[in-house]
Design a protein around this motif. Sequence first.
Motif, short mmCIF file in Angstrom:
data_model
loop_
_atom_site.label_atom_id
_atom_site.label_comp_id
_atom_site.label_asym_id
_atom_site.label_seq_id
_atom_site.Cartn_x
_atom_site.Cartn_y
_atom_site.Cartn_z
N GLU A 1 0.84 -1.19 0.00
CA GLU A 1 0.00 0.00 0.00
C GLU A 1 0.88 1.24 0.00
O GLU A 1 1.61 1.51 0.95
CB GLU A 1 -0.91 0.03 1.23
CG GLU A 1 -1.81 1.27 1.24
CD GLU A 1 -2.70 1.35 2.47
OE1 GLU A 1 -3.88 1.72 2.34
OE2 GLU A 1 -2.19 1.03 3.57
N GLY A 2 0.83 1.99 -1.09
CA GLY A 2 1.53 3.26 -1.16
C GLY A 2 0.82 4.31 -0.32
O GLY A 2 -0.37 4.18 -0.01
N SER A 3 1.55 5.33 0.07
CA SER A 3 0.95 6.33 0.97
C SER A 3 1.33 7.76 0.64
O SER A 3 1.11 8.65 1.44
CB SER A 3 1.39 6.03 2.41
OG SER A 3 2.79 6.05 2.54
N GLN A 4 1.88 8.00 -0.55
CA GLN A 4 2.24 9.36 -0.95
C GLN A 4 1.45 9.80 -2.17
O GLN A 4 1.18 8.98 -3.06
CB GLN A 4 3.74 9.46 -1.26
CG GLN A 4 4.62 9.71 -0.05
CD GLN A 4 4.71 8.48 0.84
OE1 GLN A 4 4.87 7.37 0.35
NE2 GLN A 4 4.60 8.67 2.13
N THR A 5 1.11 11.08 -2.21
CA THR A 5 0.44 11.67 -3.35
C THR A 5 1.34 12.72 -3.97
O THR A 5 1.93 13.54 -3.26
CB THR A 5 -0.90 12.31 -2.93
OG1 THR A 5 -1.80 11.28 -2.50
CG2 THR A 5 -1.54 13.07 -4.09
N LYS A 6 1.49 12.67 -5.29
CA LYS A 6 2.31 13.64 -6.01
C LYS A 6 1.40 14.73 -6.58
O LYS A 6 0.38 14.45 -7.20
CB LYS A 6 3.05 12.96 -7.16
CG LYS A 6 4.23 12.12 -6.78
CD LYS A 6 5.47 12.95 -6.43
CE LYS A 6 5.97 13.79 -7.57
NZ LYS A 6 6.62 13.01 -8.64
N TRP B 1 -0.64 10.98 10.76
CA TRP B 1 -0.72 9.53 10.60
C TRP B 1 -2.01 9.00 11.24
O TRP B 1 -2.71 8.17 10.63
CB TRP B 1 0.50 8.86 11.25
CG TRP B 1 0.44 7.37 11.16
CD1 TRP B 1 0.92 6.59 10.17
CD2 TRP B 1 -0.21 6.48 12.10
NE1 TRP B 1 0.63 5.26 10.42
CE2 TRP B 1 -0.06 5.15 11.59
CE3 TRP B 1 -0.87 6.66 13.30
CZ2 TRP B 1 -0.56 4.04 12.26
CZ3 TRP B 1 -1.38 5.54 13.97
CH2 TRP B 1 -1.22 4.25 13.45
N ALA B 2 -2.33 9.47 12.44
CA ALA B 2 -3.52 9.00 13.14
C ALA B 2 -4.78 9.38 12.37
O ALA B 2 -5.74 8.59 12.30
CB ALA B 2 -3.56 9.57 14.55
N THR C 1 -0.99 9.70 2.95
CA THR C 1 -2.22 9.60 2.14
C THR C 1 -2.28 8.18 1.57
O THR C 1 -2.11 7.97 0.37
CB THR C 1 -2.23 10.64 1.01
OG1 THR C 1 -1.04 10.50 0.20
CG2 THR C 1 -2.30 12.05 1.58
N PRO C 2 -2.52 7.18 2.42
CA PRO C 2 -2.49 5.78 1.98
C PRO C 2 -3.57 5.48 0.96
O PRO C 2 -4.62 6.13 0.91
CB PRO C 2 -2.71 5.01 3.28
CG PRO C 2 -3.42 5.96 4.18
CD PRO C 2 -2.87 7.31 3.84
N ALA C 3 -3.30 4.46 0.15
CA ALA C 3 -4.20 4.10 -0.95
C ALA C 3 -5.63 3.86 -0.47
O ALA C 3 -6.60 4.14 -1.18
CB ALA C 3 -3.66 2.86 -1.67
N ARG C 4 -5.78 3.34 0.76
CA ARG C 4 -7.12 3.02 1.26
C ARG C 4 -8.03 4.26 1.32
O ARG C 4 -9.25 4.14 1.26
CB ARG C 4 -7.01 2.39 2.64
CG ARG C 4 -6.63 3.33 3.76
CD ARG C 4 -6.30 2.67 5.05
NE ARG C 4 -4.95 2.09 5.02
CZ ARG C 4 -4.24 1.83 6.12
NH1 ARG C 4 -4.76 2.05 7.31
NH2 ARG C 4 -3.04 1.34 6.02
N PRO D 1 -1.86 7.39 -4.86
CA PRO D 1 -1.30 6.04 -5.02
C PRO D 1 -2.07 5.19 -6.04
O PRO D 1 -1.45 4.40 -6.77
CB PRO D 1 -1.40 5.45 -3.62
CG PRO D 1 -1.30 6.63 -2.71
CD PRO D 1 -2.03 7.73 -3.43
N LEU D 2 -3.38 5.37 -6.12
CA LEU D 2 -4.15 4.59 -7.10
C LEU D 2 -3.85 5.05 -8.51
O LEU D 2 -3.83 4.23 -9.45
CB LEU D 2 -5.65 4.71 -6.81
CG LEU D 2 -6.13 4.17 -5.46
CD1 LEU D 2 -7.65 4.17 -5.40
CD2 LEU D 2 -5.58 2.77 -5.20
N ASP D 3 -3.58 6.34 -8.71
CA ASP D 3 -3.20 6.83 -10.03
C ASP D 3 -1.82 6.29 -10.42
O ASP D 3 -1.58 5.94 -11.58
CB ASP D 3 -3.17 8.37 -10.05
CG ASP D 3 -4.53 8.97 -9.79
OD1 ASP D 3 -5.53 8.42 -10.30
OD2 ASP D 3 -4.61 9.99 -9.08
#
Length: 516
Positions: A300-305, A343-344, A389-392, A440-442
Amino acid sequence: MTPTDPDRHDVVVVGGGHNALVAATYLARAGRRVVVLEAAERFGGAVASGRPFPGVDASLSRFSYLVSVLPQTLVDELGLDLELASRRVASYTPVEDRGLLVERVPGPATDASFAAWSPGDHARWQHLEERLTAFARVVAPTLTGPLPRLEDVRAQVEPALWRALVETPVGELVEASLVDDALRGLVLTDALIGTFARAGEPDLRQNRCFLYHVVGGGTGEWKVPVGGMGRVAAELERVARAAGAELRAGARVTALQPDTQGGATVTLADGSTVHAPHVLVGCAPAALPGLGAGAAVRPEGSQTKVNLVLARLPRFRSGLDPATGFAGTLHLAQGYARLDEAWAEAESGRVPDPLPVEAYCHSLTDPTILGPELRAAGAHTLTLFALHTPARLFAADPDGRRAEVGAAALRSLQAVLAEPLEDCLARDAHGRSCVEVMTPLDVEVELGMPGGHIFHGDLAWPWLAEGAAPRTAAERWGVATRHPGVLLCGSAAVRGGAVSGLGGHDAAMAVLEEAG
């Protein structure tokens, strides 16, 4: 398939990212018949440049952005015509109407900034930097050989520092070393880029991420590739072709069937198959059926560009010259306490707000990525890298959440500016603001990385586990799978992750060592 079959290969490389091209070059130069199978119509994977805004002559590094861990040894051995430029500023951390400036080579400006910001932390920060540099100088020289023994690395490191970096959560080191919240956050972000974790995560995945950020080149410096990341991809493609490797674009692999005696049969989307005694996996293992249950765990990625083109650099509330404040890594909403809060919030399903963000203005270091008219007009590129910003977060409403995260990232930047960001944005040929948001979904859709995880999964320590006794060349180089002849050559390799080429190098070395 018989030995006389003209389509016979010694090595099949699945995926055409930068690691795959590194492996293909080394092996083809050693006389192996190599074919690289890439699903996309171009090579380089995340190491790519693009022009996402119609009518705007700006070449953006859309996915990967800086180079740190790529050893000069690999650049020289591969013969890459590649210039990696140093940024004159390491970082700037603005908070409301003031900020902390750290030069790449600390000098009077850094001294003055610390004196106004947190005088007592200056010496503490310098001491921490010295300790981390000492650690990096132990690990960096090991990166181009077989995995070192943990015991041998540990013996060269200050015992207290080893415990702090390898055995206990890195947050404890940060808290023990520094007092100021913003300075603590500045250091901690190197542990969080590329992973969804807290400072005190007990599994220490943040520590492993931190290690790779501080080890690069023995100094931890992250450099700008002149010509953009696409220049890195183009050079790697050039040397791979020159070495005699066959590169097939538009060749999507749908399955891999390992053979009991070694090697594997690879099936492509058109139904054709390719077999070789060595198959190197450059894509994320979770994307490739046939590697076994362990490979099926979805990362699961957690970064947004957020990629921008600016008509001009905006002014800071602090009054610092924008050409200085944007020249290094800009830290936004990344205080130590705020990182844990964010994070929380993300863990509970909310978009963090304020959103922790790092920003990079590549064009201040490398103006060649802009066309002549844009350069003359004072335009610049800007990349925002949003953490936590995790994929979930995007699963139920990808478009809505993309807009929400993009707006939050821009607010984090706007909070430190003395003028509206909107007034500084360039416009494309249709009059739209030059803003591209990739969640992450992109990233998963664009690059085929499951979950949009830029490292294909959590990073590993770059050494053998204590007491390990590797039996094969693949195990010695950290590229083994459960199947003989099937090796990892991408970010999932033990020393994979970031723009380093190490996964590809190590897989190639393992194949050549096995052959004796």
